[in-house]
Design an enzyme around this catalytic site. Structure first.
Site, short mmCIF file in Angstrom:
data_model
loop_
_atom_site.label_atom_id
_atom_site.label_comp_id
_atom_site.label_asym_id
_atom_site.label_seq_id
_atom_site.Cartn_x
_atom_site.Cartn_y
_atom_site.Cartn_z
N GLY B 148 0.84 -1.18 0.00
CA GLY B 148 0.00 0.00 0.00
C GLY B 148 0.87 1.24 0.00
O GLY B 148 1.97 1.23 0.57
N CYS B 149 0.41 2.31 -0.62
CA CYS B 149 1.24 3.52 -0.70
C CYS B 149 1.40 4.15 0.68
O CYS B 149 2.48 4.63 1.03
CB CYS B 149 0.69 4.49 -1.73
SG CYS B 149 -1.05 4.91 -1.53
N ASN B 150 0.32 4.18 1.46
CA ASN B 150 0.45 4.70 2.82
C ASN B 150 1.31 3.77 3.67
O ASN B 150 2.12 4.22 4.49
CB ASN B 150 -0.94 4.81 3.47
CG ASN B 150 -1.83 5.78 2.74
OD1 ASN B 150 -1.44 6.91 2.46
ND2 ASN B 150 -3.04 5.34 2.39
N THR B 153 4.96 4.39 3.03
CA THR B 153 5.45 5.64 3.63
C THR B 153 5.68 5.46 5.13
O THR B 153 6.73 5.85 5.66
CB THR B 153 4.43 6.78 3.38
OG1 THR B 153 3.98 6.72 2.02
CG2 THR B 153 5.06 8.13 3.64
#
Lengths: 342, 342, 342, 342
Positions: B148-150, B153
């Site tokens: 997932g992109c979140n 991060t």
């Protein structure tokens, strides 16, 4: 073989854009970056998005040893540029991004820029940098004058039409929509986010924008007689992009065919199918220019559109394209990155 | 040697981003693009910014001959992806960008995604695609699950801190600021320009965002005991970018040194000097992630920041980085373009 | 009866916002507008959006005859404000929008603002302008100190919780998302549209933002013992709005009920149903503040959200609300306009 | 006396804008709000920015008792509107915001909208709602047809010039820059924030936009002979605003004087000094229209600019202005709020 490159005025947007592009160039190496007011700072401090690159620190121009440099980009402010270039070594290849060498006639220069030119001999020598139309001269040039970003956009829409005479030369209207980075890193109230975003407005109205000097020079030369166009720019809340909506009189199909033929072999100028219009969304961050033509509902009227990124094809990308020619590189070197969307 | 590449789900943003990146890759060629609802259309119609590329038209997945394909990117919606991948040839290398193979435990998957997994065996086989921490497994993998992109991060901010135990594992708060392209090309009122621009808001509040499944899985595995974090995402009026502001308890200098050491040799994860914070402005359109650490005025508290572009490092760039490893290419191939600023 | 109003510092955003609000007030008339650097200009030149109003031209402060003025708004820069107010007539009612009279303790002021206070007596006299909590004192005050816009937002989320003791006072984290107009009309590179739009970043990190002085003063007074919070602001590409995401420890339902009870009769502070979060989209251009509460998935943790418009409820709207009280007007006079959406 | 108001189609942007404006009207009360697909929902769920207002829930049209209603605003989609209005009580005052009653000639309607009109008798009865030019008829009307927002903007720039004959009627070009809320709350890919922000493009090119039907009808009637203009709209990344740049042939000073004289007594149409251009920034959220004129550098050519907010003066503000006339209220009631800037 790797060419040694200097960029003067690297603390502005066109300077940073040159660094971005050259970072992907297979045969160029940046060896000097100047920035008078920020001399001594690292580029990372001035432009943190370049943090991953190993770049020289900003210096003053007089600290640069030009003897080992193959080509110098000048991204300095207008007027400063001519004074600096006048004093650079005579055998140094230079691509200037300022307005200083765009107009060949010193009187024209003074009319539009308000001061006498400080390097009239160089002005004569400089080649106008609209690559697609001055390719051979640029290849042989020592000093190339980058065009205005608005001037480039309008010329991509109009040059083939003027040189072939398929439109009425006395009734040409350019309505331009310009993104804000064209104004540079200037500290002005109307360029603040709070004042610019969420709205838009015309500026330099009534035929007062300096890029008209370029239109007059180039279009008149093409036509072999004076051509004067109307040109109204508008400031749009976006960072990159120029869209030219050009109102002309002539046969729309002929106009489309003329442009399509003129750009058939160009790597960066793409003609859309008849009846389609371009968008600045689709050229952002790239060196491409999209050109479209439609007929109006009124017989004999056509609208020509051209869209490009002012910082790339309208300025630093154009400059690199010209530098490639001057250095014997592939014209497209470092310039084939696709646009960024969304 | 040029690798033949297929992209399934090429009509969405992550698909288009893959095309953008692969266009600059020296050793990859796109030979198939699928898009069920837009099958038959040219990519230029769906994404006019890719007009300059010579790309195959969109087709249905069942029209693709996978025999000549070296690697397949799946940029399909969640749930669809597992069903499609289940039926692909068993020897095809696959990088999946959906959520379908991120969670190893079928029960976890069902808890967060609400349906039983349709390809449990593949789920076991899949390698979690956070390149910097799974490099060797990815190199040997047949199926890699993009994160997932979140989740990516947050993990760049926290993994080295959790594995070394320099922070309190029971008091970790991730406040994320997410740009809108992370929501994909979904037609929802709150994603319209008129409703999203000019304001911002939290969403998926209270610990309900699905990427928490990844945080729980990864952080607990690192710590060797359950770790549960707080995570609140916010939707920001920008198109690309995720900024994680992570509130932790521990010694700020130690935290900084731990991160700096962990990422010292990483080409894409850059640790800023102590006390400096990153900005999404400075990673847009690139595969870089900037990490920063500051001490709070309250003794024993620190704030860790991480910024990346959700479509690039958070999704398609990560996918290409993994594909490079799987194909024996340079890990950085096609990924060194600088961010676009301004 | 119409009150005669003066606005000092009318060439900035909070000054213009006061003019916008007072234009709809039934019982106020603007009779003087000052702007030192723009003295002599008409407001229309400085703020063309006020073109339809019949306003006095900008003048210097020393040109104003204060004898006929009922109330004076000071929208001057910090430090200038105290020097100007020190020299104004002693019987003039004043609402100050600067930071100069927010902190009661001269030592606190000097700590956060770096210079000794120039009007210590007035500092003692000033009433802190958070209307809902200082209503009676404001009604009787001669000099009211407008709060910081971030300080107001955080206090709406927290004051009732601190005074009732329903949260852990030693673990409060305020993560704020702030629109750009809060920075005023300052000419700084990072506030340019080209640099601010399309991305976001934290600033004043590590507990260095001056509004912490207000939090410390107010929260400690409420609790009867020192309370220190963590506070990290972020700059978001929007023009108006502050969103506070406040991480606290306590029972979420109790927290919600406490806030709902505290604000039940307030015209401008609206508590959302439990589990809902506010958005800055829904308060833009208005004097409303929306407050929401959710439980986190982790037992005993809650998140409180508050959203308001920094220029209205966070600054000029608050100032007008206070002026209404000081002049015996309806508290809501000129302030009931709905938010602008979209 | 308070007028009872119904709004049909209150779940769209123009419906919400009517609620925003009427909230400040001294003599109007909203007693019914319809929204077919959202019937049963509270307005707060559909438009949380209206949370502070005490409004009726959304209902179906057939649930409304029109007997106690003084005036009904119809903010329904085109085509639906004529069918609904046909069945409303014959003595109900109606302001329609759709396109359905703008064109008087059924053949014109069918030409531009593609279907036969379903209420031809009402079409004849309807008064065209451009307040400043149809004031007396509107005062006496039962059914008023709100104008197109682009059509309104162009007419403010041109009507006095056409009726006085000070410009060449055969060479008029309208280049319009339109904000996105004009497209309504439609779920289309190109209206998503990710696709619309950061760029801009023309649309409905070549003389195909439906508002040309209004220009043709109105300008021809004014001139007493057919007048056909060129009109190209452009979609700009902003939420509110239309800017018309109108290229005409005629004497610029005469043109300016003609417009200034025509609008001298108008409360909402403000003519700027000669040579100044308006900005959409300065009319946002307001009912004002700013008009400007400049001479081009080419003799005999002038450029007329008009800027307004499409949702206010271009639609819902115009509708309220007309309703005020129809109900015997002050024409400016509820409409004097200044623009929101920044």
């Amino acid at each position: 073989m790797t060419h040694k490159i200097a960029i003067l005025g690297a603390s502005g947007y066109t300077g940073a854009e040159l660094v971005r592009l050259i970072a992907l160039h297979p045969n160029m190496e940046i060896v000097a970056l100047s920035g008078e007011r920020k001399a001594g700072m690292r580029m990372t401090e001035v432009f943190p998005h370049l943090r991953h690159l190993d770049l020289p620190a900003l210096c003053r121009i007089d600290e640069i040893d030009f003897s080992g440099i193959d080509l110098c980009f000048c991204a300095l402010p207008h007027k400063t540029s001519q004074e600096v270039i006048r004093d650079l070594p005579r055998d140094l290849k230079i691509v200037d991004l300022s307005a200083d060498f765009r107009l060949r006639d010193p009187a024209d220069y003074e009319k539009w820029y308000g001061n006498p030119h400080a390097a009239v001999e160089l002005q004569k020598e400089a080649v106008y940098g609209l690559t697609e139309f001055y390719r051979d001269q640029i290849r042989a040039a020592r000093l190339v004058a980058g065009t205005g970003c608005n001037a480039a956009t309008g010329q991509y829409a109009l040059r083939p039409l003027i040189s072939t005479g398929v439109i009425d030369l006395d009734d040409i209207i350019l309505d331009l929509k310009c993104a804000v980075s064209g104004a540079g890193r200037s500290l002005k109230e109307n360029l603040l986010h709070a004042e610019l975003s969420e709205g838009y407005n015309p500026y330099a109205i009534g035929g007062t924008h300096r890029h008209l000097g370029e239109f007059d020079q180039e279009f008149s030369a093409l036509a072999g007689r004076p051509v004067r166009v109307q040109f109204t720019p508008h400031l749009i809340p976006a960072n990159r992009g120029i869209l030219a909506t050009v109102y002309v009189k002539g046969d729309a199909r002929t106009i489309h065919d003329t442009l399509a033929a003129a750009y058939a072999d160009e790597p960066f100028i793409l003609t859309l199918p008849f009846g389609e219009a371009p968008s600045t969304h689709h050229v952002r961050g790239s060196n491409f220019c999209h050109v479209g033509v439609t007929a109006d509902r009124i017989e004999g009227r056509a609208i020509v559109f051209a869209a490009l990124d002012n910082l790339t094809k309208g300025s630093s990308g154009q400059a690199l394209q010209n530098a490639n020619l001057m250095l014997g590189e592939e014209e497209t070197g470092g310039l084939m990155m696709p646009p960024l969307f969304p």
